[in-house]
Design a protein around this motif. Structure first.
Motif, short mmCIF file in Angstrom:
data_model
loop_
_atom_site.label_atom_id
_atom_site.label_comp_id
_atom_site.label_asym_id
_atom_site.label_seq_id
_atom_site.Cartn_x
_atom_site.Cartn_y
_atom_site.Cartn_z
N ASP A 90 38.51 29.78 73.50
CA ASP A 90 39.17 28.81 72.64
C ASP A 90 38.19 28.02 71.77
O ASP A 90 38.62 27.25 70.90
N LYS A 253 36.65 20.31 69.95
CA LYS A 253 38.03 20.81 69.88
C LYS A 253 38.72 20.43 68.57
O LYS A 253 39.49 21.23 68.01
N ASN A 254 38.45 19.23 68.07
CA ASN A 254 39.06 18.82 66.81
C ASN A 254 38.58 19.68 65.65
O ASN A 254 39.34 20.02 64.74
N GLN A 257 40.33 23.08 65.91
CA GLN A 257 41.73 22.98 65.52
C GLN A 257 41.88 22.85 64.01
O GLN A 257 42.81 23.39 63.41
#
Length: 396
Positions: A90, A253-254, A257
């Motif tokens: 991810d 993670k930001n 995304q």
């Protein structure tokens, strides 16, 4: 007549490809051209990757997921873990080459007018990616005399403004072949954390480190979890430039995304090329050992031959497969064009990349060329011989 965009008009030409028409014209005259201008390896692509495409049984060449297939991303994560770099599937978005990964990174972290600090000389397309994103490149000069080592960190400090969003490095470097030390990476880590910046590390040449030296990835530093962005590609590692598969990697993670929204806008990376790239991950270590040994020999041969030419100076690369050479000419671009248009030695000539296009600062690198040692040793020796004769006959 409708007006073109300023952005389009300001897009720089590629110093690597701009002389291609002159090379093609030379070939039409029956001349052999030794291509030292572009990082297209002549090393064979692993059979396992080619066979994966040949033996594919898919009936419909469909879209993949925008972030790339889950199976492939999981295998990329395992590749990094095998290098003691701990990321998850991810944390990865598969892109159409490392070029798209850089565009996604620029688009995700900058707004028009923002600034990115880059040690120069640097990969010429960074200028193009920045222009396309409306970003200002702020160069910090690394010196030929220092073998293009990281400039003093104080020089970076002087350039940081409220508009600075990132420091971008290529490690090992294109066009210099410089390999950053562990101490240099620690200094970069400290400065981006102090000023809350991103550190983008283009690591597509990770496997090509010579003389027993180690590559130090930004992913090794857990304290850089929110700052580090890696750009990667299969192009050089597996001699698969035409696959156009790369990836952007970050534990922020930001950031991932946000980059995914850019990936969704272009739908998906190429499906067949992902199949080949996934299979390439099974390439045995012996392949890389042989390739590294081959490039080490080529580097040593090229540097040795260049150093024999009067007036030529060369910075010895520690990684990748490029070197910067200073020539005894005032304008290397004029010289590079002349050797294609007006010169040959026994009906053979060479093509090099003028190095001025790898700088952002005006006037820098005018007497320098980038040479890619992607040819066999005998061809490199011959190319150096042609260069020597060309310099002796060059009227300027």
């Amino acid at each position: 007549m409708p007006r073109l965009s300023n952005k389009g008009l300001q897009m720089p030409e590629s110093p690597i490809r701009k002389l291609v028409p002159f090379a093609e014209a030379a070939k039409k005259l029956g001349r052999t051209v030794y291509h030292l201008n572009i990082g297209q390896p002549d090393i064979k692509t692993p059979e396992i990757a080619l066979n994966a495409v040949k033996n594919s049984t898919i009936d419909v060449l469909a879209y993949s997921r925008s972030e790339g297939s889950e199976v492939y991303r999981s295998k990329i994560a395992n590749y990094y873990k095998s290098h003691n770099l701990h990321v998850d599937a991810d944390d990865i978005i598969v892109t159409t080459g490392g070029s798209e990964a850089l565009l996604f990174a620029m688009g995700s972290i900058t707004d028009p007018g923002d600034e990115v600090i880059i040690p120069e000389p640097f990969y010429a397309n960074y200028n193009g990616f920045a222009t396309a994103s409306g970003v200002k490149v702020v160069p910090v000069v690394s010196k030929f005399e220092d073998n293009f080592a990281l400039p003093p960190i104080e020089e970076f400090e002087k350039l940081i403004t409220p508009k600075t969003k990132a420091i971008l490095i290529c490690n090992p470097g294109n066009p210099t072949g410089y390999l950053y030390t562990e101490d240099e990476m620690a200094k970069l880590s400290a400065i981006v954390k102090e000023h809350d910046l991103f550190l983008i590390s283009d690591e597509v040449y990770r496997e090509f480190a010579y003389d027993g030296l180690q590559h130090h990835s930004v992913l090794k530093d857990d304290t850089l979890k929110d700052n580090a962005i890696v750009i990667d590609s299969v192009s050089k590692r597996y001699s698969m430039c035409g696959a156009r598969i790369g990836c952007i990697v970050s534990r922020n993670k930001n950031l991932i995304q946000t980059a995914l929204k850019f990936a969704q806008a272009r739908l998906s990376p190429p499906t067949l090329a992902q199949i080949a790239s996934e299979a390439a991950l099974e390439t045995p270590q012996s392949y890389f050992d042989d390739v590294k040994s081959e490039y080490t020999d080529r580097r040593n041969t090229l540097v040795s031959e260049l150093e024999k030419i009067e007036g030529v100076k060369v910075a010895k690369p520690k990684g990748a497969f490029y070197c910067i050479a200073q020539l005894p000419v005032d304008n290397a671009e004029d010289f590079a064009r002349w050797i294609l248009e007006d010169f040959h030695h026994n009906n053979e000539t060479i093509m090099v990349a003028p190095a001025a296009g790898f700088y952002s600062s005006k006037g820098m690198g005018k007497n320098e060329v980038r040479i890619a040692y992607v040819l066999k040793e005998a061809d490199l020796v011959r190319a150096a011989e042609i260069l020597k004769v060309a310099l002796e006959e060059y009227p300027n």
